[in-house]
Design a protein around this motif. Structure first.
Motif, PDB file in Angstrom:
ATOM      1  N   UNK A 340      11.062  -9.135 -13.213  1.00 27.56           N
ATOM      2  CA  UNK A 340      10.048 -10.154 -13.474  1.00 27.56           C
ATOM      3  C   UNK A 340       9.126 -10.737 -12.274  1.00 27.56           C
ATOM      4  N   UNK A 341       9.399 -10.040 -11.123  1.00 23.45           N
ATOM      5  CA  UNK A 341       8.681 -10.331  -9.916  1.00 23.45           C
ATOM      6  C   UNK A 341       7.331  -9.739 -10.100  1.00 23.45           C
ATOM      7  N   UNK A 342       6.404 -10.360  -9.378  1.00 19.12           N
ATOM      8  CA  UNK A 342       4.880  -9.931  -9.539  1.00 19.12           C
ATOM      9  C   UNK A 342       4.418  -9.558  -8.242  1.00 19.12           C
ATOM     10  N   UNK A 343       4.091  -8.363  -7.986  1.00 20.99           N
ATOM     11  CA  UNK A 343       3.569  -8.053  -6.517  1.00 20.99           C
ATOM     12  C   UNK A 343       2.331  -7.637  -6.100  1.00 20.99           C
ATOM     13  N   UNK A 344       1.614  -7.584  -5.205  1.00 18.93           N
ATOM     14  CA  UNK A 344       0.348  -7.386  -5.093  1.00 18.93           C
ATOM     15  C   UNK A 344       0.368  -6.297  -3.745  1.00 18.93           C
ATOM     16  N   UNK A 345      -0.421  -5.261  -3.829  1.00 14.66           N
ATOM     17  CA  UNK A 345      -0.403  -4.126  -3.011  1.00 14.66           C
ATOM     18  C   UNK A 345      -1.707  -4.230  -2.410  1.00 14.66           C
ATOM     19  N   UNK A 346      -1.574  -4.170  -0.673  1.00  9.62           N
ATOM     20  CA  UNK A 346      -2.897  -4.090   0.013  1.00  9.62           C
ATOM     21  C   UNK A 346      -2.812  -3.051   0.949  1.00  9.62           C
ATOM     22  N   UNK A 347      -3.556  -2.045   0.986  1.00  7.42           N
ATOM     23  CA  UNK A 347      -3.376  -0.858   1.923  1.00  7.42           C
ATOM     24  C   UNK A 347      -4.596   0.011   1.827  1.00  7.42           C
ATOM     25  N   UNK A 348      -4.181   1.193   2.609  1.00  6.41           N
ATOM     26  CA  UNK A 348      -5.683   2.024   2.579  1.00  6.41           C
ATOM     27  C   UNK A 348      -5.388   3.353   1.718  1.00  6.41           C
ATOM     28  N   UNK A 349      -6.213   3.363   0.607  1.00  7.06           N
ATOM     29  CA  UNK A 349      -6.381   4.303  -0.288  1.00  7.06           C
ATOM     30  C   UNK A 349      -4.880   4.889  -0.669  1.00  7.06           C
ATOM     31  N   UNK A 350      -4.766   6.206  -0.636  1.00  4.09           N
ATOM     32  CA  UNK A 350      -3.591   7.040  -0.932  1.00  4.09           C
ATOM     33  C   UNK A 350      -2.329   6.071  -0.716  1.00  4.09           C
ATOM     34  N   UNK A 351      -2.125   5.634   0.579  1.00  6.20           N
ATOM     35  CA  UNK A 351      -1.182   4.698   1.043  1.00  6.20           C
ATOM     36  C   UNK A 351      -0.822   3.582  -0.058  1.00  6.20           C
ATOM     37  N   UNK A 352      -1.779   3.106  -0.576  1.00  3.76           N
ATOM     38  CA  UNK A 352      -1.779   1.763  -1.428  1.00  3.76           C
ATOM     39  C   UNK A 352      -1.456   2.472  -2.769  1.00  3.76           C
ATOM     40  N   UNK A 353      -1.810   3.600  -3.435  1.00  5.54           N
ATOM     41  CA  UNK A 353      -1.401   4.311  -4.484  1.00  5.54           C
ATOM     42  C   UNK A 353       0.181   4.499  -4.547  1.00  5.54           C
TER      43      UNK A 353
END
Lengths: 503, 456
Positions: A340-353
Motif C-alpha cells: 500500500x505504500x507509494x514511492x517516487x524514484x529520482x535517479x539517472x536513466x538506467x539506474x532509475x529504471x
C-alpha cells in the motif's frame, strides 16, 4: 556505432546516443519514441512512433557538470594525482571528493588518507596569456611530490575557451618524466549533461590504462563496472567460480590494466557502459547485454547470461534456486510491511529504471519517476540494453515520467503531483533536500550498488522501512518553512508548465 | 622553537601557484554570501556545475550547514559560448521573476561570460530600471576567491540597492562586517552571538547575514548607521572604506574576533568607547556575562587541574585556518588556557597590503614567546611547515580542517575542525566566540581530547 578511441576527446553523449535532458510524459511513450533511433535529429532510422524531441524551459537552475564526474572518478583511482587545469573554483570539489575517498577507503579496507589533487589555480593573467606554463609547473609538482603512477590532467570551461593545448603539454612531460599522463577533456559547457563525464574518464582509461597486449584471457575473471561502494558482486558471482574485477568507483591501477584479460564485462548501470563497449570493441571482451540485475527475474537472467558467456551453465540454476530460497522469507516480510505504500524514484536513466523495478517487486506502487537524463540508445546499440522498454514490458507503464537535469522547481511540481509516501533518490543534487522539506521521507542512495541482485531487494526494502518513521520530522519542518516560489508555482503539478509543448 | 619569517608567495606564479588541498572557493563562491541574506535570491550566469560546486563544497559537505539552494542559472552550454549568453540570461531572469519570490535578486557571473564578453550589467540594469530589486555582482571565478567575492557582493548591494541616503545618521546603529558566511562553519551561531553582545551594550545592529538578520530591509538601512564595525583581520575593510567614502561613515577595525571573557570585555569596551555608549550599562552587561562565564570556568578548572583525570592535556598550539578564526582561537588558547603558540598558518591568501597588520596582531598575542606565523594555502606546503616545527617535550593540538586529519594523526594530536573543509562536524547554531561560544569551544576541545585517549 564505433567508439573513436584514437582522439583524446570522447564524443559527448548527445552526439553518440542522442541523449536528452528534458522530457515529460509516460514511460511507454518515451520508450516507444526512443526506440533506439539516435534521437531527434536522426529520425526515421528506427521504429520510433515520432521523433524524440526535447522540451525547452525558460527557467533553469544550477545543475552539475561533466568535469565534476570525470575529475571525481579520476581522483579516486589509486596511485594517481589529478590536475584540474582551471581557476580555483572548479577545485571546490576537492573537499567532497576527499570525503568520498576517505569513506570509500574505510569501507573497502584501504588506507584512509587524503586523495591527491592539484589545481593550477588560474587567474586573470593566465586567461590573457594562457595557462600551459602553470600546467607544466603543476605536472612537475605532482611528480616531484608524489611520484604517482599516473597523472590525470582535466580541462575546464576556462581552459577550453582560451584554447590551452593540454595534450601537447601532457605528451612532452610524459616523455620527459616517464610517467603516464592522461588528459581528460571535460569542459562543462560542451555537454548538456554531466553524465558525459563518465564517458570522459572511461575514454581516458580505455586509451591509456588498459593493458594493450593482454598475455592471455583469464577465463574466470569478470570485469564489473560500478559507481562505487561495497562489493556486492563477488557473493553473487563467486559461486559460479568467477573472480570479480571490480572497477570504477575507486580502482587500483592493476585492476584497470587487466580488464583486457577478462572473459566478460558486466555493468551495474548502462550509463557507464562506454567502458564495457570499448573493451568489447578493442579487446574482444564481451559485454553482458542482459538487462540489469534489478529484481529477481532480471537477476536470474543476468546470471544465466553471464553463465552462458563464461561457460558455467551447469552451476547457475542451482545458484539461482539457492539465492531465491534464501531471500524469500525476508522478501515476504518486506512486501507485507510495504504493501500500500507509494514511492517516487529520482535517479539517472538506467539506474532509475532499476530502482523502479526493485520497488515494484517489493510491492510498492510507483506511478511517478524523475530521471536526470535519458539515453535513447547505448553505445553497444543492443536492444537488450534498452532498460526503459524492459521496465515497461516487465512491470508496466509509469504514468508520469519526467526527464529533468536535477531542476528543483520541476521536481517540486512532480512531487506535488505524485504525493508519494517516500522518495528514493540518487544522493547528489537537490531531490533529497527538496523531498524532506515537502514532508516526504527520503532514502538517498549514496552507494548505488544497494539495489542490485537478490540482496538488493532486501537492502532497499529494509532501508525504506527505516526512513518511513522519519515522516514526523520532515512534516514538522515542512509545516514551518517554505520555498521561495510564488504561490502559483507551489501549487503547480506539471514540471514543464513553463515550457512550450515539444513538437 | 623554529621561527621562519612570514613567507611571501614565490614570484614564479605571480602569487597564485598551483594548489593542493584547496581551502576556499572561487569568487563565485560568494553565492553563499547572497544565500546568507534572508530573502535574497542569487541568479547565476555561468557554466552548468559552477554554482552547485561552490555551494556543495561550502555548505553541503562543510559542517553540513544546509541552506537554500534553488538557484536559477543559465548553465551555459555550447550555444551560449559560441553565440553569447546575454539572451539566455535575460530569459532566465524573466522566468525567475515569474516563478520565484524574493526581496532582492543578486545576479552573479562566472568565468565563462567574462571570457566570451557577455554584457551582463546591461541585462541586469534593464530590469532594475523597471523597478525590479536586482543587482549585479561581477564574480568571475578567476579573479579571486570567495573572500574577495564577498566584498564584491556587499558592494553591489550597497551601490545598486541600499538607499541613496543623505539624511542624519541614526545614533547607536552599527553595520557589522565579520566572519565569512559558510566558509566559516560556525558563522551562524557566531553572528548571533556578536549581535547579542552588541545589543547587550546598547547598540542596534545590522548584522546583515544569517538567521538573526532582517534581510534586504536591513541592507537598506546600511547608510543610516552611525558607524561600521569590521570585526576580522581584514575581510570587510574594503567595504568599510567604501562606505566611509560614500556616506562619510567612520569605521572601527578590531582584528580579533573575541573568544572568552578577557577578549570579549576588551572588544565591548573598545566598541563602546568608539560609539560613545553609556559606560555604566556596558560594565553592567560585561559583569553579568562574566559572572556566568567564570562560574563555568571555575567548574572546568577542576578538570583542567587534573585532579579527576589522568589525561594528557595539550600544551602546544598548531592552527591551520583562515586568519579570522586563526587569530581568534590562538588568542583564546594562549591567553585564556595557557597553551604555547607553535605554528600558525594562515590559509586564505589575504591581500598583500593587509598581511603586515595580520602578523602584528599575532605578534601581540604572547609576551613570553614569539608566535610563528606563516601564510600558506597549499596543503603540501602546510604539512611541510607543521612537520618542521620543533614540538620537543610538548603535546600538540591541531586546529584546522579535514585536510589536517592525516597530519594530526601523524603528530598524535587531537584535531579540532574550525575551517573549510570541515567534514567531521555537524554544525547548527553552535558558536565558538564571545562568552557563550568560548564555553562550547572548551567543551569541544576537551571532549575530543578525552575521547581520543579513551576510545582510540
Amino acid at each position: 556505432m564505433t567508439l573513436n578511441l584514437k582522439h583524446p576527446e570522447a564524443e559527448t553523449r548527445e552526439q553518440r546516443l542522442g541523449t536528452i535532458t528534458q522530457w515529460e510524459g509516460c514511460a511507454s511513450d518515451l520508450a516507444r519514441d526512443s526506440a533506439f533511433t539516435s534521437g531527434c535529429g536522426k529520425a526515421g532510422r528506427g521504429a520510433g512512433g515520432k521523433r524524440l524531441c526535447e522540451q525547452d524551459s525558460p527557467l533553469s537552475q544550477a545543475s552539475m557538470c561533466a568535469e565534476c564526474i570525470a575529475v571525481t572518478n579520476a581522483t579516486i583511482i589509486q596511485d594517481s594525482v589529478v590536475i584540474q587545469h582551471s581557476p580555483i573554483g572548479c577545485a571546490a570539489s576537492q573537499s567532497f571528493t576527499c570525503r568520498y575517498y576517505r569513506d570509500l577507503a574505510a569501507r573497502r579496507g584501504w588506507e584512509v588518507k587524503n586523495p591527491q589533487s592539484i589545481c593550477t589555480n588560474l587567474t586573470e593573467r593566465d586567461m590573457v596569456f594562457g595557462g600551459v606554463g602553470k600546467l607544466e609547473q603543476a605536472i612537475r609538482t605532482a611528480w616531484a611530490r608524489h611520484r604517482p603512477k599516473v597523472i590525470f590532467v582535466a580541462s575546464s570551461c576556462s581552459t577550453g575557451i582560451i584554447g590551452d593545448d593540454i595534450d601537447s603539454t601532457a605528451q612532452a612531460l610524459e616523455a620527459e618524466l616517464g610517467v603516464t599522463i592522461v588528459t581528460l577533456h571535460c569542459e562543462g559547457f560542451k555537454s548538456k549533461h554531466w553524465s558525459s563525464g563518465w564517458d570522459v574518464i572511461e575514454h581516458g582509461i580505455l586509451r591509456r590504462l588498459v593493458r594493450k597486449d593482454p598475455p592471455a584471457r583469464q577465463a574466470d575473471l569478470i570485469n564489473v563496472i560500478h559507481l562505487g561502494g561495497p562489493d556486492v558482486f563477488s557473493p553473487l558471482l563467486e559461486p559460479l567460480g568467477l573472480r570479480v574485477n571490480l572497477v570504477m568507483g575507486g580502482s587500483p591501477l592493476d585492476r584497470l590494466a587487466r580488464m583486457s584479460e577478462a572473459t566478460a564485462t558486466a555493468t551495474m548501470c548502462f550509463v557507464l557502459s562506454y567502458l564495457a563497449t570499448g573493451l568489447e570493441q578493442e579487446y574482444g571482451v564481451p559485454e553482458v547485454k542482459a538487462p540489469l540485475p534489478y529484481g529477481q527475474d532480471a537477476t536470474d537472467e543476468w546470471l544465466r547470461d553471464i553463465a552462458r558467456m563464461t561457460g558455467r551453465e551447469d552451476r547457475v540454476e542451482a545458484l539461482i534456486a539457492r539465492e531465491r530460497a534464501r531471500v524469500a522469507p525476508e522478501l515476504a516480510r518486506l512486501r507485507r510491511a510495504l504493501a500500500g505504500k507509494r514511492g517516487f524514484v529520482a535517479a539517472g536513466a538506467a539506474f532509475a529504471h532499476g530502482l523502479l523495478a526493485d520497488l515494484r517487486e517489493l510491492g510498492v506502487t510507483v506511478d511517478a519517476a524523475y530521471s536526470f537524463h535519458h539515453d535513447p540508445s547505448t553505445d553497444s546499440g543492443d536492444p537488450r540494453q534498452d532498460s526503459l522498454s524492459h521496465l515497461v514490458e516487465t512491470w508496466g507503464d509509469v504514468a508520469h515520467f519526467t526527464v529533468s537535469p536535477d531542476q528543483h522547481f520541476q521536481a517540486h511540481a512532480a512531487l506535488q503531483r505524485a504525493k508519494p509516501d517516500f522518495v528514493i533518490c540518487r544522493h547528489t543534487g537537490s531531490i533529497a533536500a527538496l523531498a524532506g522539506r515537502l514532508g516526504i521521507p527520503v532514502l538517498p542512495i549514496f552507494y548505488s550498488n544497494d539495489g542490485l541482485g537478490y540482496d538488493g531487494l532486501i537492502t532497499i526494502g529494509r532501508a525504506i522501512l527505516r526512513i518511513l518513521p522519519r515522516r514526523r520530522f520532515y512534516q514538522d519542518v515542512a509545516a514551518h518553512s517554505s520555498f521561495p516560489y510564488q504561490r502559483w508555482w507551489k501549487d503547480e503539478t506539471n514540471p514543464y508548465a513553463l515550457s512550450i509543448p515539444a513538437v | 622553537m623554529t621561527s621562519l619569517s612570514p613567507n611571501p608567495a614565490p614570484a614564479s606564479c605571480g602569487g597564485s601557484c598551483p594548489l593542493e588541498q584547496v581551502r576556499y572557493a572561487c569568487t563565485l563562491g560568494a553565492i553563499t554570501s547572497v544565500i546568507a541574506i534572508p530573502g535574497a535570491q542569487p541568479i547565476t550566469h555561468c557554466g552548468p556545475g559552477c554554482a552547485s560546486k561552490q555551494f556543495h563544497a561550502l555548505s553541503g559537505i562543510s559542517g553540513y550547514q544546509g541552506g537554500e539552494f534553488q538557484v536559477p542559472s543559465t548553465n551555459m552550454g555550447n550555444r551560449e559560448v559560441i553565440f553569447g549568453g546575454a539572451d539566455r540570461l535575460d530569459t532566465v531572469i524573466g522566468a525567475t521573476l515569474k516563478v520565484m519570490e524574493a526581496d532582492l535578486f543578486v545576479v552573479l557571473s562566472g568565468c565563462v561570460p567574462a571570457l566570451i564578453g557577455d554584457d551582463v550589467a546591461s541585462v541586469v540594469s534593464g530590469y532594475r530600471k523597471r523597478g525590479v530589486p536586482i543587482v549585479f555582482a561581477e564574480t568571475n571565478g578567476y579573479q579571486g576567491n570567495n573572500f574577495t567575492g564577498h566584498e564584491i557582493v556587499a558592494r553591489a548591494i550597497i551601490d545598486q540597492y541600499a538607499d541613496d541616503y543623505a539624511g542624519p545618521v541614526q545614533p547607536g546603529l552599527v553595520n557589522v562586517w565579520s566572519l565569512l558566511p559558510y566558509q566559516n562553519p560556525f558563522w551562524r551561531g557566531d553572528l548571533e552571538e556578536i549581535q547579542r553582545l552588541l545589543d547587550g551594550i546598547g547598540l542596534e545592529v545590522n548584522i546583515l547575514f544569517g538567521h538573526s538578520s532582517r534581510g534586504a530591509e536591513e541592507w537598506r538601512q546600511v547608510p543610516r548607521a552611525q558607524f561600521n564595525l569590521v570585526l576580522s583581520p581584514w575581510l570587510g575593510l574594503e567595504t568599510a572604506r567604501h562606505l566611509e567614502q560614500k556616506y562619510g561613515q567612520p569605521f572601527l577595525h578590531i582584528p580579533t574576533v573575541p573568544i572568552g571573557a578577557r577578549e570579549t570585555g576588551r572588544f565591548l569596551r573598545a566598541v563602546a568607547d568608539f560609539a560613545g555608549l553609556d559606560r555604566d550599562r556596558v560594565e553592567r552587561f560585561i559583569a553579568a556575562e562574566e559572572r556566568r562565564y567564570y562560574l563555568y570556568l571555575r567548574d572546568f578548572s577542576a578538570f583542567y587541574a587534573g585532579c579527576t583525570s589522568q589525561y594528557q592535556l595539550p600544551s602546544a598550539l598548531v592552527v591551520v585556518s583562515d586568519s579570522a578564526y586563526n587569530l581568534a582561537v590562538s588568542a583564546f588558547m594562549i591567553d585564556q588556557l595557557g597553551l604555547v603558540p607553535a605554528c600558525h598558518i594562515i590559509t586564505e591568501n589575504p591581500p598583500e597590503a593587509e598581511r603586515a597588520g595580520i602578523v602584528a596582531a599575532f605578534r601581540a598575542l604572547s609576551d613570553d614567546s614569539e608566535v610563528p606565523v606563516y601564510f600558506a594555502e597549499d596543503g603540501y606546503e602546510i604539512d611541510r611547515i607543521v612537520r618542521a616545527t620543533d614540538l620537543t617535550g610538548h603535546l600538540p593540538i591541531v586546529f584546522g580542517t579535514t585536510w589536517e586529519d592525516e597530519l594530526a594523526k601523524a603528530l598524535d594530536a587531537p584535531l579540532i575542525e574550525i575551517g573549510y573543509p570541515c567534514t567531521d562536524e555537524v554544525v547548527l547554531s553552535r558558536s565558538y566566540i564571545g562568552y557563550r561560544g568560548a564555553l562550547h569551544l572548551i567543551e569541544r576541545i576537551y571532549t575530543t581530547v578525552v575521547r581520543a585517549e579513551t576510545m582510540g
